[in-house]
Design a protein around this motif. Sequence first.
Motif, short mmCIF file in Angstrom:
data_model
loop_
_atom_site.label_atom_id
_atom_site.label_comp_id
_atom_site.label_asym_id
_atom_site.label_seq_id
_atom_site.Cartn_x
_atom_site.Cartn_y
_atom_site.Cartn_z
N GLY A 143 1.56 17.91 -13.07
CA GLY A 143 2.96 17.80 -12.70
C GLY A 143 3.27 16.44 -12.13
N GLU A 144 4.05 16.39 -11.08
CA GLU A 144 4.51 15.13 -10.51
C GLU A 144 3.71 14.74 -9.28
OE1 GLU A 144 8.59 15.85 -9.54
OE2 GLU A 144 9.24 15.50 -11.58
N PHE A 145 3.63 13.43 -9.05
CA PHE A 145 3.15 12.92 -7.77
C PHE A 145 4.04 11.75 -7.41
CE2 PHE A 145 0.49 10.62 -10.80
CZ PHE A 145 0.55 9.32 -10.33
N TYR A 146 4.05 11.39 -6.14
CA TYR A 146 4.95 10.37 -5.62
C TYR A 146 4.15 9.25 -4.97
CZ TYR A 146 8.18 14.26 -6.09
OH TYR A 146 8.90 15.31 -6.58
N ILE A 150 0.86 -1.18 0.00
CA ILE A 150 0.00 0.00 0.00
C ILE A 150 0.90 1.23 0.00
CG2 ILE A 150 -1.78 1.27 1.24
CD1 ILE A 150 -2.64 -1.39 2.49
N TYR A 151 0.54 2.21 -0.84
CA TYR A 151 1.32 3.44 -0.97
C TYR A 151 0.42 4.65 -0.73
CZ TYR A 151 4.63 0.49 -3.53
OH TYR A 151 5.51 -0.49 -3.89
N ASN A 152 0.98 5.69 -0.15
CA ASN A 152 0.31 7.00 -0.12
C ASN A 152 0.69 7.71 -1.41
OD1 ASN A 152 -0.95 6.94 2.45
ND2 ASN A 152 1.01 7.37 3.42
N ILE A 153 -0.25 8.39 -2.02
CA ILE A 153 0.04 9.24 -3.18
C ILE A 153 0.20 10.66 -2.65
CG2 ILE A 153 -0.77 10.07 -5.41
CD1 ILE A 153 -2.55 7.57 -5.55
N THR A 154 1.35 11.25 -2.89
CA THR A 154 1.63 12.59 -2.36
C THR A 154 2.08 13.53 -3.46
OG1 THR A 154 3.95 12.09 -1.87
CG2 THR A 154 2.38 11.61 -0.14
N THR A 155 1.87 14.81 -3.23
CA THR A 155 2.42 15.85 -4.09
C THR A 155 3.41 16.66 -3.27
OG1 THR A 155 0.65 17.38 -3.56
CG2 THR A 155 0.38 16.05 -5.53
N LYS A 156 4.32 17.30 -3.94
CA LYS A 156 5.38 18.08 -3.28
C LYS A 156 5.17 19.54 -3.61
CE LYS A 156 10.32 18.64 -3.87
NZ LYS A 156 11.53 18.04 -4.44
N GLU A 157 5.16 20.38 -2.59
CA GLU A 157 5.03 21.82 -2.77
C GLU A 157 6.26 22.51 -2.17
OE1 GLU A 157 2.21 25.53 -1.30
OE2 GLU A 157 1.68 23.50 -0.75
N CYS A 168 -4.43 3.14 -8.43
CA CYS A 168 -4.39 4.42 -7.73
C CYS A 168 -5.81 4.92 -7.51
CB CYS A 168 -3.62 5.46 -8.53
SG CYS A 168 -1.90 5.01 -8.79
N LYS A 169 -6.09 5.36 -6.29
CA LYS A 169 -7.41 5.89 -5.96
C LYS A 169 -7.25 7.33 -5.47
CE LYS A 169 -10.58 3.01 -4.52
NZ LYS A 169 -11.39 2.22 -3.59
N PHE A 220 4.84 18.05 1.82
CA PHE A 220 4.21 16.96 1.09
C PHE A 220 2.76 16.85 1.53
CE2 PHE A 220 8.67 15.97 0.79
CZ PHE A 220 8.79 15.51 -0.49
N GLN A 221 1.86 16.68 0.57
CA GLN A 221 0.42 16.60 0.84
C GLN A 221 -0.09 15.25 0.34
OE1 GLN A 221 -1.66 18.96 2.29
NE2 GLN A 221 -3.24 17.40 2.15
N ASN A 222 -0.69 14.46 1.24
CA ASN A 222 -1.30 13.20 0.82
C ASN A 222 -2.56 13.51 0.03
OD1 ASN A 222 0.57 11.52 2.02
ND2 ASN A 222 -0.52 11.41 3.95
N ILE A 223 -2.68 12.88 -1.15
CA ILE A 223 -3.86 13.13 -1.98
C ILE A 223 -4.61 11.86 -2.35
CG2 ILE A 223 -2.98 15.28 -2.95
CD1 ILE A 223 -2.29 13.63 -5.50
N GLY A 224 -4.09 10.70 -1.96
CA GLY A 224 -4.77 9.46 -2.31
C GLY A 224 -3.99 8.26 -1.83
#
Length: 65
Positions: free
Chosen positions: A52-55, A4-11, A42-43, A27-31
């Motif tokens: 842009g990018e997500f991690y 299981i992974y957290n989907i995060t974006t970087k600001e 991915c949900k 870092f903001q968790n988005i899914g």
Amino acid sequence: MSKIYNITTKEVYTVEKDGKTEERVRFQNIGVAFENEKSIKCKLPANVAVSGEFYLVEKKEKDSD
């Protein structure tokens, strides 16, 4: 068992303190994402716009003290 992974974006943002400018990262968790033998699912919640990018960051089990 699937991973299981957290989907995060970087600001990246700047903060001015004592006359100095400092760059910080948030870092903001988005899914969430689930990996099985053949794919990664991915949900994202409704109304989340991503450009842009997500991690994908592997979710760690919380320590139970």
